[in-house]
Design an enzyme around this catalytic site. Structure first.
Site, PDB file in Angstrom:
ATOM      1  N   HIS A  76       5.128   8.073 -10.688  1.00  0.00           N
ATOM      2  CA  HIS A  76       4.039   9.041 -10.506  1.00  0.00           C
ATOM      3  C   HIS A  76       4.366  10.354 -11.207  1.00  0.00           C
ATOM      4  O   HIS A  76       3.479  11.031 -11.734  1.00  0.00           O
ATOM      5  CB  HIS A  76       3.788   9.297  -9.014  1.00  0.00           C
ATOM      6  CG  HIS A  76       3.034   8.180  -8.350  1.00  0.00           C
ATOM      7  ND1 HIS A  76       3.080   7.934  -6.999  1.00  0.00           N
ATOM      8  CD2 HIS A  76       2.203   7.248  -8.864  1.00  0.00           C
ATOM      9  CE1 HIS A  76       2.329   6.887  -6.723  1.00  0.00           C
ATOM     10  NE2 HIS A  76       1.785   6.453  -7.835  1.00  0.00           N
TER      11      HIS A  76
ATOM     12  N   HIS B  80      -0.895   3.443 -15.361  1.00  0.00           N
ATOM     13  CA  HIS B  80      -0.083   3.407 -14.143  1.00  0.00           C
ATOM     14  C   HIS B  80       1.094   2.425 -14.289  1.00  0.00           C
ATOM     15  O   HIS B  80       2.245   2.774 -14.000  1.00  0.00           O
ATOM     16  CB  HIS B  80      -0.995   3.008 -12.971  1.00  0.00           C
ATOM     17  CG  HIS B  80      -0.288   2.861 -11.672  1.00  0.00           C
ATOM     18  ND1 HIS B  80       0.248   3.932 -10.982  1.00  0.00           N
ATOM     19  CD2 HIS B  80      -0.014   1.761 -10.933  1.00  0.00           C
ATOM     20  CE1 HIS B  80       0.818   3.486  -9.875  1.00  0.00           C
ATOM     21  NE2 HIS B  80       0.675   2.173  -9.815  1.00  0.00           N
TER      22      HIS B  80
ATOM     23  N   ARG C 281       6.252  -1.729   4.249  1.00  0.00           N
ATOM     24  CA  ARG C 281       5.322  -1.740   3.117  1.00  0.00           C
ATOM     25  C   ARG C 281       5.726  -0.749   2.024  1.00  0.00           C
ATOM     26  O   ARG C 281       5.410  -0.943   0.856  1.00  0.00           O
ATOM     27  CB  ARG C 281       3.911  -1.440   3.651  1.00  0.00           C
ATOM     28  CG  ARG C 281       2.851  -1.552   2.595  1.00  0.00           C
ATOM     29  CD  ARG C 281       1.455  -1.628   3.176  1.00  0.00           C
ATOM     30  NE  ARG C 281       0.507  -1.773   2.088  1.00  0.00           N
ATOM     31  CZ  ARG C 281      -0.745  -2.159   2.213  1.00  0.00           C
ATOM     32  NH1 ARG C 281      -1.217  -2.431   3.414  1.00  0.00           N
ATOM     33  NH2 ARG C 281      -1.536  -2.272   1.169  1.00  0.00           N
TER      34      ARG C 281
ATOM     35  N   GLU D 293       3.703  -4.395 -12.296  1.00  0.00           N
ATOM     36  CA  GLU D 293       3.607  -4.598 -10.837  1.00  0.00           C
ATOM     37  C   GLU D 293       4.099  -6.001 -10.471  1.00  0.00           C
ATOM     38  O   GLU D 293       4.687  -6.209  -9.413  1.00  0.00           O
ATOM     39  CB  GLU D 293       2.158  -4.403 -10.353  1.00  0.00           C
ATOM     40  CG  GLU D 293       1.572  -3.012 -10.599  1.00  0.00           C
ATOM     41  CD  GLU D 293       2.128  -1.919  -9.668  1.00  0.00           C
ATOM     42  OE1 GLU D 293       3.000  -2.195  -8.823  1.00  0.00           O
ATOM     43  OE2 GLU D 293       1.669  -0.760  -9.820  1.00  0.00           O
TER      44      GLU D 293
ATOM     45  N   ARG E 221     -19.731   2.509   9.696  1.00  0.00           N
ATOM     46  CA  ARG E 221     -18.398   2.432  10.346  1.00  0.00           C
ATOM     47  C   ARG E 221     -17.668   1.137  10.016  1.00  0.00           C
ATOM     48  O   ARG E 221     -16.818   0.678  10.766  1.00  0.00           O
ATOM     49  CB  ARG E 221     -18.502   2.597  11.858  1.00  0.00           C
ATOM     50  CG  ARG E 221     -19.098   3.926  12.250  1.00  0.00           C
ATOM     51  CD  ARG E 221     -18.834   4.275  13.686  1.00  0.00           C
ATOM     52  NE  ARG E 221     -19.464   5.540  14.002  1.00  0.00           N
ATOM     53  CZ  ARG E 221     -20.711   5.653  14.422  1.00  0.00           C
ATOM     54  NH1 ARG E 221     -21.450   4.573  14.615  1.00  0.00           N
ATOM     55  NH2 ARG E 221     -21.216   6.831  14.674  1.00  0.00           N
TER      56      ARG E 221
ATOM     57  N   ASN F 274       6.519   0.403  -3.161  1.00  0.00           N
ATOM     58  CA  ASN F 274       6.476   1.579  -4.037  1.00  0.00           C
ATOM     59  C   ASN F 274       7.665   1.642  -4.994  1.00  0.00           C
ATOM     60  O   ASN F 274       7.901   2.687  -5.606  1.00  0.00           O
ATOM     61  CB  ASN F 274       6.429   2.859  -3.192  1.00  0.00           C
ATOM     62  CG  ASN F 274       5.174   2.916  -2.353  1.00  0.00           C
ATOM     63  OD1 ASN F 274       4.118   2.500  -2.804  1.00  0.00           O
ATOM     64  ND2 ASN F 274       5.293   3.387  -1.126  1.00  0.00           N
TER      65      ASN F 274
ATOM     66  N   GLU G  95       1.898   0.777   6.812  1.00  0.00           N
ATOM     67  CA  GLU G  95       3.050   1.500   6.254  1.00  0.00           C
ATOM     68  C   GLU G  95       3.645   2.492   7.249  1.00  0.00           C
ATOM     69  O   GLU G  95       3.885   3.648   6.921  1.00  0.00           O
ATOM     70  CB  GLU G  95       2.621   2.216   4.957  1.00  0.00           C
ATOM     71  CG  GLU G  95       3.734   2.337   3.940  1.00  0.00           C
ATOM     72  CD  GLU G  95       3.253   2.767   2.568  1.00  0.00           C
ATOM     73  OE1 GLU G  95       2.274   2.191   2.050  1.00  0.00           O
ATOM     74  OE2 GLU G  95       3.858   3.692   2.021  1.00  0.00           O
TER      75      GLU G  95
ATOM     76  N   LYS H 214       3.460  -9.986  -1.358  1.00  0.00           N
ATOM     77  CA  LYS H 214       2.728  -8.826  -0.842  1.00  0.00           C
ATOM     78  C   LYS H 214       2.165  -9.140   0.540  1.00  0.00           C
ATOM     79  O   LYS H 214       2.182  -8.300   1.441  1.00  0.00           O
ATOM     80  CB  LYS H 214       1.617  -8.400  -1.818  1.00  0.00           C
ATOM     81  CG  LYS H 214       0.898  -7.157  -1.314  1.00  0.00           C
ATOM     82  CD  LYS H 214       0.303  -6.264  -2.338  1.00  0.00           C
ATOM     83  CE  LYS H 214      -0.231  -5.017  -1.619  1.00  0.00           C
ATOM     84  NZ  LYS H 214      -0.958  -4.104  -2.443  1.00  0.00           N
TER      85      LYS H 214
ATOM     86  N   LYS I 135      -5.624  -1.448   1.186  1.00  0.00           N
ATOM     87  CA  LYS I 135      -5.637   0.002   0.916  1.00  0.00           C
ATOM     88  C   LYS I 135      -6.875   0.307   0.087  1.00  0.00           C
ATOM     89  O   LYS I 135      -7.092  -0.327  -0.956  1.00  0.00           O
ATOM     90  CB  LYS I 135      -4.388   0.426   0.143  1.00  0.00           C
ATOM     91  CG  LYS I 135      -3.170   0.634   1.015  1.00  0.00           C
ATOM     92  CD  LYS I 135      -2.049   1.278   0.218  1.00  0.00           C
ATOM     93  CE  LYS I 135      -0.817   1.468   1.073  1.00  0.00           C
ATOM     94  NZ  LYS I 135       0.326   1.991   0.302  1.00  0.00           N
TER      95      LYS I 135
ATOM     96  N   HIS J 158       7.628   3.776  -8.096  1.00  0.00           N
ATOM     97  CA  HIS J 158       6.418   4.595  -8.058  1.00  0.00           C
ATOM     98  C   HIS J 158       6.688   6.092  -7.933  1.00  0.00           C
ATOM     99  O   HIS J 158       5.907   6.895  -8.432  1.00  0.00           O
ATOM    100  CB  HIS J 158       5.490   4.128  -6.932  1.00  0.00           C
ATOM    101  CG  HIS J 158       4.714   2.890  -7.293  1.00  0.00           C
ATOM    102  ND1 HIS J 158       5.335   1.705  -7.637  1.00  0.00           N
ATOM    103  CD2 HIS J 158       3.389   2.661  -7.411  1.00  0.00           C
ATOM    104  CE1 HIS J 158       4.414   0.797  -7.924  1.00  0.00           C
ATOM    105  NE2 HIS J 158       3.220   1.350  -7.798  1.00  0.00           N
TER     106      HIS J 158
END
Ligand code: NAD
Ligand code: GLY
Length: 360
Positions: free
Chosen positions: A250, A263, A239, A181, A117, A243, A232, A222, A139, A246
């Site tokens: 994507h 990416h 947050r 990025e 956990r 993106n 987010e 960041k 993340k 993105h």
């Protein structure tokens, strides 16, 4: 060495940036290992490139090598890793170190989030992308056949050790992908940083005198965003601003077939499309677009389609993006350099933008 902090009350943590961050980490872990079990999950290619560092770490903890590449970010690998931790006697008081790029950070971070956990973990990012993005902010995720990063958790590291020496062996194309990025960070809310990148005589590379400062600026940005909106959940301007580029990006990644476009290369093309969309709304000038495109190009990033793209398939994939809200397109746009904001997207405008980009 430069230190930045991610401020999250009781879960705040430092980011150490510089060419001696690995040595500093090893010193800290030597102390920690006296009272807690440690384990390192490391990218196989990084282990092969840095045998001395691996030897140093292996005196303090077992090292589990993971095959390099996105395929390792799987539920199966997650299960195997958990079993290996159990076999090694890793307990709730133990800590895990993730040494590699975003693949290892995301995978090992998710294992740390779930094993017993949740156990402590540290990030040792070795790619530029992992340094400016994935190692900071908590993340973690693995991929499932239905999509990338669909299974994961927010689990903040206890510290990030960013040793710029690792970048000396990073392939040039991977370095450029990380630059997408980094440039993105400046575009979101730091026009001055964008100006600094623009005015460098030679673009950033391993060993560049501005590299650690640039990493610190990106991490500070960041950290500010993550501190204000960790999970987010902000309805706008939180947050999700990270993106930028993105949603269109994507769509490029998916249409090109995962693995064919890196990416960061897709994000570069996504940034161009998000500027084209912003220009259609009268928000950004041709001159500003020109400045951004020239910085992307100077850093070996694509500003035109890098493979054949299908506009209808791209638009369709944008509706299946994780950022879509209640079936509506959600886009991060630019009111100018350093002025990102979020708004619902208009599918017609998005289609026109994709057509414009494909027609370049
Ligand atoms: P990666 O981890 O696959 O690394 C890229 C390649 O570089 C690999 O082949 C790796 O073996 C090699 N490599 C790593 N360090 C090296 C070094 N120092 N020298 C030589 N080779 C080295 O990819 P990445 O671009 O670092 O990360 C991509 C992953 O990050 C994706 O899975 C993406 O979903 C994830 N990501 C996560 C976040 C987040 O916030 N968690 C953000 C962005 C991306
Ligand atoms: N990479 C986007 C984020 O961390 O939110």
């Amino acid at each position: 060495m430069i230190t930045e902090n991610v401020n999250l009350a009781g879960r705040s943590y430092p980011i150490f940036i510089g060419d001696n961050a690995f040595g500093f980490m090893a010193c800290q872990m030597r102390d920690t290992a006296k009272s807690r079990r440690l384990v390192c999950v490391a990218d196989s290619a990084v282990c092969a490139a840095y045998p001395d560092r691996v030897r140093e770490l292996s005196q303090l903890m077992p090292i589990i090598e993971i095959p390099a590449g996105e395929k390792s970010k799987s539920v199966e690998m997650f299960g195997q890793l958990c079993s290996k931790l159990a076999a090694l006697g890793i307990d709730r008081k133990s800590a895990l170190l993730a040494m590699g790029g975003g693949v290892i950070g995301d995978l090992a971070g998710f294992v740390a989030a779930a094993y017993m956990r949740g156990i402590d973990f540290y990030q040792i990012p070795t790619t530029l992308l992992a340094m400016v993005d994935s190692s900071v902010g908590g993340k973690t995720a693995v991929n499932i056949p239905e999509g990338k990063n669909l299974v994961g958790a927010f689990h903040q590291p206890k510290g990030v050790f960013m040793d710029t020496e690792f970048l000396g062996t990073l392939p040039k194309r991977e370095f450029a992908a990380g630059m997408a990025e980094l440039i993105k960070c400046s575009l979101i809310n730091d026009a001055e940083f964008f100006g600094e990148l623009e005015s460098l005589e030679t673009p950033l590379c391993a060993g560049h005198p501005f590299l650690s400062k640039a990493l610190a600026k990106a991490c500070a940005m960041k950290a500010r965003v993550v501190s204000a909106d960790e999970c987010e959940t902000a309805s706008s301007g939180g947050r999700a601003l990270l993106n930028l580029g993105h949603t269109f990006g994507h769509a490029v990644e998916k249409c090109a077939g995962y693995g064919n476009v890196l990416h960061g290369e897709a994000v570069s093309q996504g940034i161009v499309m998000c500027m084209m969309y912003s220009r259609r709304l009268g928000l950004i000038s041709d001159a500003e677009i020109g400045r951004v495109e020239s910085l992307l190009e100077k850093n070996s990033l694509p500003i035109r389609p890098s493979c054949p793209l299908d506009a209808a398939a791209m638009l369709d994939s944008m509706f299946h993006d994780k950022k879509t809200r209640s079936g509506k397109l959600r886009l991060v746009l630019l009111r100018g350099i350093g002025k990102a904001f979020e708004q619902d997207g208009d599918p017609d405008l998005a289609r026109k933008t994709i057509d414009e980009f494909i027609g370049r």
